[in-house]
Design an enzyme around this catalytic site. Structure first.
Site, PDB file in Angstrom:
ATOM      1  N   PRO A 102       0.782  -1.140  -0.346  1.00 37.12           N
ATOM      2  CA  PRO A 102       0.228   0.167   0.379  1.00 37.12           C
ATOM      3  C   PRO A 102       1.017   1.069  -0.031  1.00 37.12           C
ATOM      4  O   PRO A 102       1.689   1.590   0.565  1.00 37.12           O
ATOM      5  CB  PRO A 102      -0.595  -0.071   1.070  1.00 37.12           C
ATOM      6  CG  PRO A 102       0.058  -1.275   2.447  1.00 37.12           C
ATOM      7  CD  PRO A 102       1.114  -1.986   1.580  1.00 37.12           C
ATOM      8  N   CYS A 157       0.574   5.389   0.510  1.00 44.52           N
ATOM      9  CA  CYS A 157      -0.319   6.903   0.419  1.00 44.52           C
ATOM     10  C   CYS A 157       0.481   7.301  -1.201  1.00 44.52           C
ATOM     11  O   CYS A 157       0.958   7.789  -1.452  1.00 44.52           O
ATOM     12  CB  CYS A 157       0.140   7.512   1.335  1.00 44.52           C
ATOM     13  SG  CYS A 157      -0.933   6.833   2.917  1.00 44.52           S
ATOM     14  N   ALA A 213      -3.318   3.108   1.818  1.00 45.60           N
ATOM     15  CA  ALA A 213      -4.068   3.248   3.608  1.00 45.60           C
ATOM     16  C   ALA A 213      -5.254   4.142   3.630  1.00 45.60           C
ATOM     17  O   ALA A 213      -5.336   5.179   2.795  1.00 45.60           O
ATOM     18  CB  ALA A 213      -2.387   4.086   4.920  1.00 45.60           C
ATOM     19  N   GLN A 235      -5.858  -1.256   2.589  1.00 39.10           N
ATOM     20  CA  GLN A 235      -5.071  -1.279   3.320  1.00 39.10           C
ATOM     21  C   GLN A 235      -6.140  -0.388   4.713  1.00 39.10           C
ATOM     22  O   GLN A 235      -6.364   0.356   3.878  1.00 39.10           O
ATOM     23  CB  GLN A 235      -4.572  -0.264   3.827  1.00 39.10           C
ATOM     24  CG  GLN A 235      -3.427  -0.496   4.430  1.00 39.10           C
ATOM     25  CD  GLN A 235      -2.046  -0.044   4.883  1.00 39.10           C
ATOM     26  OE1 GLN A 235      -1.878   1.079   4.075  1.00 39.10           O
ATOM     27  NE2 GLN A 235      -1.317  -0.746   5.382  1.00 39.10           N
ATOM     28  N   TYR A 289       1.017   4.315  13.194  1.00 39.92           N
ATOM     29  CA  TYR A 289      -0.209   4.307  13.177  1.00 39.92           C
ATOM     30  C   TYR A 289      -1.047   4.530  14.695  1.00 39.92           C
ATOM     31  O   TYR A 289      -0.601   3.570  14.689  1.00 39.92           O
ATOM     32  CB  TYR A 289      -1.322   4.481  11.787  1.00 39.92           C
ATOM     33  CG  TYR A 289      -0.308   5.385  10.815  1.00 39.92           C
ATOM     34  CD1 TYR A 289      -0.513   6.193  10.339  1.00 39.92           C
ATOM     35  CD2 TYR A 289       0.585   4.871   9.797  1.00 39.92           C
ATOM     36  CE1 TYR A 289       0.519   7.657  10.406  1.00 39.92           C
ATOM     37  CE2 TYR A 289       1.263   6.123   8.896  1.00 39.92           C
ATOM     38  CZ  TYR A 289       1.104   6.521   9.353  1.00 39.92           C
ATOM     39  OH  TYR A 289       2.293   8.009   7.581  1.00 39.92           O
ATOM     40  N   ARG A 334      -1.013  -5.335   8.928  1.00 36.74           N
ATOM     41  CA  ARG A 334       0.152  -5.624   8.791  1.00 36.74           C
ATOM     42  C   ARG A 334       0.069  -4.872   9.967  1.00 36.74           C
ATOM     43  O   ARG A 334       0.155  -3.761  10.612  1.00 36.74           O
ATOM     44  CB  ARG A 334       0.272  -4.021   7.331  1.00 36.74           C
ATOM     45  CG  ARG A 334       1.702  -4.086   7.200  1.00 36.74           C
ATOM     46  CD  ARG A 334       1.704  -2.983   5.605  1.00 36.74           C
ATOM     47  NE  ARG A 334       3.033  -3.308   5.409  1.00 36.74           N
ATOM     48  CZ  ARG A 334       3.241  -2.249   4.405  1.00 36.74           C
ATOM     49  NH1 ARG A 334       2.933  -0.695   3.894  1.00 36.74           N
ATOM     50  NH2 ARG A 334       4.588  -2.698   3.271  1.00 36.74           N
ATOM     51  N   LEU A 386      13.131  -2.744   0.811  1.00 34.91           N
ATOM     52  CA  LEU A 386      14.481  -3.576   0.323  1.00 34.91           C
ATOM     53  C   LEU A 386      14.563  -4.763  -0.612  1.00 34.91           C
ATOM     54  O   LEU A 386      15.106  -5.618  -0.589  1.00 34.91           O
ATOM     55  CB  LEU A 386      15.441  -2.864   1.239  1.00 34.91           C
ATOM     56  CG  LEU A 386      15.646  -0.975   1.487  1.00 34.91           C
ATOM     57  CD1 LEU A 386      16.783  -0.942   1.862  1.00 34.91           C
ATOM     58  CD2 LEU A 386      15.560  -0.937   0.908  1.00 34.91           C
ATOM     59  N   ARG A 394       8.323   0.753  -3.102  1.00 36.49           N
ATOM     60  CA  ARG A 394       9.231   2.203  -4.710  1.00 36.49           C
ATOM     61  C   ARG A 394      10.129   1.323  -5.134  1.00 36.49           C
ATOM     62  O   ARG A 394       9.851   2.081  -6.512  1.00 36.49           O
ATOM     63  CB  ARG A 394      10.385   2.723  -2.920  1.00 36.49           C
ATOM     64  CG  ARG A 394      10.378   3.490  -2.385  1.00 36.49           C
ATOM     65  CD  ARG A 394      11.500   3.968  -0.709  1.00 36.49           C
ATOM     66  NE  ARG A 394      11.456   2.582  -0.525  1.00 36.49           N
ATOM     67  CZ  ARG A 394      12.376   2.339   0.672  1.00 36.49           C
ATOM     68  NH1 ARG A 394      12.896   3.164   1.298  1.00 36.49           N
ATOM     69  NH2 ARG A 394      12.742   1.522   1.182  1.00 36.49           N
TER      70      ARG A 394
END
Ligand SMILES: Cc1cc2nc3c(=O)[nH]c(=O)nc-3n(C[C@H](O)[C@H](O)[C@H](O)COP(=O)(O)O)c2cc1C
Length: 377
Positions: A29, A31, A63, A106, A189, A237, A308, A331
């Protein structure tokens, strides 16, 4: 040797509960901070559309806030209004028309990390009394960073309101035909704030002991599990560690995962960090994979490793070595939205591609795309 015709573990199908994924590559996920009052717009068609053509086994939508004050920024996606639901229905219709990818979402609440600027605007807190800001809520009236305005501590009514907001969002997600739900209990969060002794200083049944700190996240999980169709998976998660001494840790993560398993959780998506600016993260390729491996070994639920993971061979080794059941990429797949195509090419596997793009298959890889057939006059 793998038991797959292609020989690749990464491209072996997997099930999360009843949900069958074609391969073990999941889009994490992410944002986008590009919604209007929680409702997706053109950016979401472009962004999710691009990712839906990637050939990954599942795309997890960013999210998605269950109430307006649970948004990290004013641009966060939400699923708390009819307008949000209509907007998502339009995007999902487009995705479904053109891609067989499984679509998760999510569900999230930012807690004390709400009311922030978008990352490209610096990411700082927007004070509750500043234009565009609002008062955040959290387990305790402790700010994320010492200089920030503190959130309001949630009382019994607030906890009830948030449980209901998760339930309502899960019902909307079910109406939208979302294939699976991920509960966001990571990255500092709201639900992670309950778990972590660094953020949770409550003296009632929701604070103190590990059992008490897990109570609210587990209640939310149960509420969502009950509200979402029983034949579709719900998973969580989790941040495996706060990377801060005396913070939330891997032992707590294993205990929480076991408690989630007992409540019908379909998988654990193992991330880390996010609850404290004091965190000291030991970054490196696959740096969170050992945490996923421990959850897999000790809890026995399907685990998703993230962080990563950038190379096809690296992802293949994680699955082949039994460290995790699936990998997720954030990423790396923004950078290369055809990552699963390139991974399939490297690993000698097959991947779904849209028929409009079949002719792009490289000459030397005649079996890269699944189920192709060409003709011309
Ligand atoms: C642009 C961006 C947005 C993100 N948004 C979310 C999010 O909505 N929910 C979440 O759990 N993690 C979010 N993350 C974290 C990623 O899901 C992922 O855990 C993290 O980036 C590490 O994976 P990577 O090394 O493949 O990027 C975000 C990351 C990026 C780069």
């Amino acid at each position: 040797m793998s038991d797959t015709p292609t020989g690749s573990h990464l491209f072996t199908p997997i099930r999360l509960g009843n949900l069958a994924l074609d391969n073990r590559i999941i889009i994490a996920p992410m944002c986008q901070y590009s919604a209007h009052e929680g409702t997706p717009g053109d950016w979401h068609f472009m962004h999710l559309g691009t990712l839906a053509l990637s050939g990954a086994g599942m795309l997890i939508i960013e999210a998605t806030a269950v109430e307006p004050i649970g948004r990290i920024t004013a641009g966060d996606l939400g699923l708390y209004s009819d307008e949000n639901e209509r907007g998502l229905a339009r995007v999902l219709h487009a995705l479904r028309t053109h891609s067989p990818i499984k679509i998760g979402m999510q569900l999230a609440h930012a807690g004390r990390k709400a009311s922030s600027r978008e990352p490209w605007n610096g990411g700082a807190q927007v004070a509750p009394d500043a234009p565009g800001g609002w008062l955040a809520c959290a387990p305790s009236a402790l700010p994320h960073a010492a200089h920030e305005a503190p959130p309001a501590a949630l009382d019994a009514d607030g906890l009830r309101r948030i449980r209901t907001a998760f339930t309502d969002a899960a019902r909307r997600a079910a109406r939208l035909g979302i294939d699976g739900l991920e509960i966001h209990a990571a990255h500092g969060y709201l639900l992670h704030q309950f778990l972590s002794p660094l953020a949770n200083r409550r003296s009632d049944a929701y604070g103190g002991s590990l059992e008490n700190r897990m109570r609210f996240p587990l209640e939310v999980f149960e509420a969502v599990r009950d509200a979402f169709p029983a034949d579709k998976p719900v998973w969580a998660r989790i941040s495996a560690t706060d990377w801060v001494e005396d913070g939330w840790d891997i032992d707590g993560t294993v205990a929480l995962s076991q408690a989630l398993k007992a409540r019908g959780c379909a998988a654990i998506h193992v991330s880390s960090g996010g609850v404290s600016p004091q965190q000291k993260i030991k970054l490196g390729p696959g740096y969170q994979v050992p945490y996923a491996a421990r959850v897999k070994r000790e809890v026995g639920l399907p685990t998703i490793a993230v962080g990563l993971i950038t190379e096809a061979e690296q992802a293949e080794a994680i699955i082949a070595g039994g460290e995790a059941d699936a990998v997720s990429l954030a990423r790396g797949i923004l950078y290369d939205p055809r990552w699963p195509w390139h991974a399939a090419a490297k690993l000698g596997a097959q991947v779904n591609a849209p028929r409009q793009y079949w002719r792009s298959q490289p000459r030397e890889l005649k079996d890269l795309f699944a189920n192709t057939h060409f003709g011309a006059r």
